[in-house]
Design a protein around this motif. Structure first.
Motif, short mmCIF file in Angstrom:
data_model
loop_
_atom_site.label_atom_id
_atom_site.label_comp_id
_atom_site.label_asym_id
_atom_site.label_seq_id
_atom_site.Cartn_x
_atom_site.Cartn_y
_atom_site.Cartn_z
N ASN A 51 0.69 -1.34 0.19
CA ASN A 51 0.04 0.02 0.00
C ASN A 51 0.77 1.28 -0.04
O ASN A 51 0.78 1.79 1.06
N PRO A 52 1.47 1.59 -1.07
CA PRO A 52 2.46 2.62 -1.06
C PRO A 52 1.68 3.94 -1.08
O PRO A 52 0.55 3.92 -1.43
N SER A 53 2.47 4.96 -0.68
CA SER A 53 2.20 6.57 -0.70
C SER A 53 2.94 7.27 -1.88
O SER A 53 4.06 6.80 -2.26
N MET A 54 2.34 8.30 -2.24
CA MET A 54 2.71 9.01 -3.36
C MET A 54 2.41 10.89 -2.76
O MET A 54 1.36 10.85 -2.18
N ASP A 55 3.63 11.50 -2.93
CA ASP A 55 3.61 12.89 -2.42
C ASP A 55 3.39 13.67 -3.80
O ASP A 55 4.08 13.62 -4.74
N ILE A 56 2.32 14.58 -3.82
CA ILE A 56 2.22 15.39 -5.05
C ILE A 56 2.52 16.74 -4.47
O ILE A 56 1.91 17.36 -3.45
N GLU A 57 3.55 17.66 -5.30
CA GLU A 57 4.08 18.94 -4.93
C GLU A 57 2.93 19.96 -5.40
O GLU A 57 2.66 19.99 -6.53
N ILE A 58 2.80 21.00 -4.56
CA ILE A 58 2.13 22.24 -4.88
C ILE A 58 3.11 23.26 -4.63
O ILE A 58 3.82 23.26 -3.43
N VAL A 59 3.48 24.09 -5.38
CA VAL A 59 4.72 24.95 -5.49
C VAL A 59 3.89 26.55 -5.49
O VAL A 59 2.73 26.72 -6.11
N THR A 60 4.74 27.51 -4.99
CA THR A 60 4.27 28.85 -5.18
C THR A 60 5.39 29.75 -5.51
O THR A 60 6.49 29.26 -5.44
N THR A 61 5.17 30.90 -6.06
CA THR A 61 6.18 31.73 -6.75
C THR A 61 6.96 32.63 -5.68
O THR A 61 7.71 33.33 -5.85
N VAL A 62 6.20 32.72 -4.64
CA VAL A 62 6.89 33.59 -3.51
C VAL A 62 6.90 32.85 -2.07
O VAL A 62 6.02 32.28 -1.92
N ALA A 63 8.02 33.03 -1.52
CA ALA A 63 8.03 32.48 -0.08
C ALA A 63 7.67 33.59 0.75
O ALA A 63 8.04 34.92 0.57
N THR A 64 6.86 33.34 1.77
CA THR A 64 6.46 34.33 2.71
C THR A 64 6.85 34.00 4.17
O THR A 64 6.97 32.84 4.59
N ALA A 65 6.44 35.05 4.81
CA ALA A 65 6.72 34.91 6.56
C ALA A 65 5.67 34.04 7.02
O ALA A 65 6.09 33.37 8.11
N ALA A 66 4.75 33.81 6.56
CA ALA A 66 3.52 32.78 7.29
C ALA A 66 3.25 31.61 6.30
O ALA A 66 3.42 31.74 5.01
N ALA A 67 2.62 30.67 7.00
CA ALA A 67 2.29 29.49 6.26
C ALA A 67 1.16 29.81 5.44
O ALA A 67 0.34 30.76 5.81
N ARG A 68 0.96 29.17 4.25
CA ARG A 68 -0.22 29.37 3.73
C ARG A 68 -0.88 27.95 3.25
O ARG A 68 -0.26 26.91 2.99
N THR A 69 -2.41 28.12 3.27
CA THR A 69 -3.06 26.63 3.10
C THR A 69 -3.97 26.83 1.81
O THR A 69 -4.63 27.85 1.68
N PHE A 70 -3.74 25.75 1.00
CA PHE A 70 -4.58 25.81 0.02
C PHE A 70 -5.56 24.58 0.02
O PHE A 70 -5.29 23.47 0.73
N ASN A 71 -6.59 24.70 -0.54
CA ASN A 71 -7.69 23.58 -0.63
C ASN A 71 -7.45 22.47 -1.88
O ASN A 71 -7.03 23.18 -3.02
N VAL A 72 -7.73 21.42 -1.68
CA VAL A 72 -7.78 20.30 -2.81
C VAL A 72 -9.08 19.34 -2.73
O VAL A 72 -9.20 18.95 -1.64
N SER A 73 -9.67 19.44 -4.06
CA SER A 73 -10.94 18.95 -4.09
C SER A 73 -10.70 17.86 -5.07
O SER A 73 -10.03 17.94 -6.27
N VAL A 74 -11.62 16.70 -5.22
CA VAL A 74 -11.79 15.70 -6.11
C VAL A 74 -12.71 16.17 -7.15
O VAL A 74 -13.77 16.26 -6.81
N ASP A 75 -12.10 16.05 -8.49
CA ASP A 75 -13.19 16.41 -9.66
C ASP A 75 -13.89 15.27 -9.72
O ASP A 75 -13.90 14.11 -9.62
#
Length: 270
Positions: A51-75
């Motif tokens: 039962n292997p796992s896989m990491d999907i990367e989300i990237v951003t163009t700017v690094a900021t001083a605070a963490a940011r959270t994004f939503n992922v939904s199933v199409d």
């Protein structure tokens, strides 16, 4: 002579101008607002028995001083089913402070994944989302690895043969021989009844091997076209024909159509 000298000179100037222009294009630096997107937009997850796992990367163009959270939904176009083919570790992705990327983990489920494959389509949503690469498509396939060749202790419990209740059960050592990646052979399908047991002396069957050629597809044992001299050897109706993926124990339930012999042979790897 002047023409011979001027042509290479002109070619050199042209190449130099092209390289200079190209280098200038390569040094462009993004200086716009922060946007986030999937680093890749497609991939394949081969689900094995662990039962292997896989990491999907989300990237951003700017690094900021605070963490940011994004939503992922199933199409809705997804054919993979949550809890059947896969599970998502989370429905959000957090990019830590002062970082450019975060990861979403998809866990494969071997028992539910399909050999024919299914498709998981994910959408990235939230503030500061890019206008591109916001949909990720993951093709999920069950990957069955068969490795049954080797020596086994085989114990067979008989439902019927001519000399019951004697010779029941029987235990012998037997080798499972690989024919190809998913096909195997054993020399006595009867668990010793024909080669070492009472059929040998009574009917002369100890002269020969009595092979069974079978297939292992994702832990399911099956065969076709197998016979003894009196009829077909088939899968016992309602019997277990499977490999325990945790222990490697093989169970083969067989039935002879000629005179009704039947048994369940359990192969324990040695």
């Amino acid at each position: 002579m002047k023409k011979i000298v001027l042509i290479p000179a002109l070619a050199f100037l042209t190449i130099f101008a092209f390289i200079s222009c190209d280098e200038s294009d390569d040094t462009q630096i993004y200086s716009g607002d922060e946007i986030a997107y999937f680093d890749l937009t497609t991939s394949i997850l081969l689900v094995t028995a662990d039962n292997p796992s896989m990491d999907i990367e989300i990237v951003t163009t700017v690094a900021t001083a605070a963490a940011r959270t994004f939503n992922v939904s199933v199409d809705p176009s997804s054919t993979a089913m949550d809890g059947v083919d896969y599970t998502l570790a989370s429905s959000t992705v957090t990019i830590p402070a002062n970082e450019y990327k975060g990861v979403l983990t998809v866990n494969g489920i071997f028992d539910g994944a399909l050999e024919t494959g299914s498709k998981l389509v994910l959408n990235l949503t939230g503030e500061n989302i890019a206008g591109f690469d916001t949909t990720f498509t993951l093709d999920i396939f069950k990957l069955c690895q068969s490795d049954l060749a080797g020596m086994y202790e085989v114990t067979t419990t008989y439902g019927y043969h001519d000399f019951l209740p004697d010779y029941n059960p029987s235990t012998i050592m037997m080798e499972v021989v690989a024919i190809d990646e998913t096909t195997y052979s054993v020399y006595d399908f009867s668990g010793g009844l024909y080669t070492e047991g009472p059929y040998g002396s009574a009917y002369g069957t100890n002269c020969c091997d009595w092979p069974l050629v079978f297939s292992d597809i994702c832990g399911n044992i099956s065969w076709t076209g197998q016979t003894d001299p009196w009829g077909d050897i088939i899968l016992l109706d309602g019997g277990v024909n499977a490999v325990d993926l945790g222990t490697g124990v093989i169970t083969i339930s067989w039935y002879c159509t000629g005179y009704g012999e039947e048994g369940v042979s359990v192969y324990v790897p040695q």
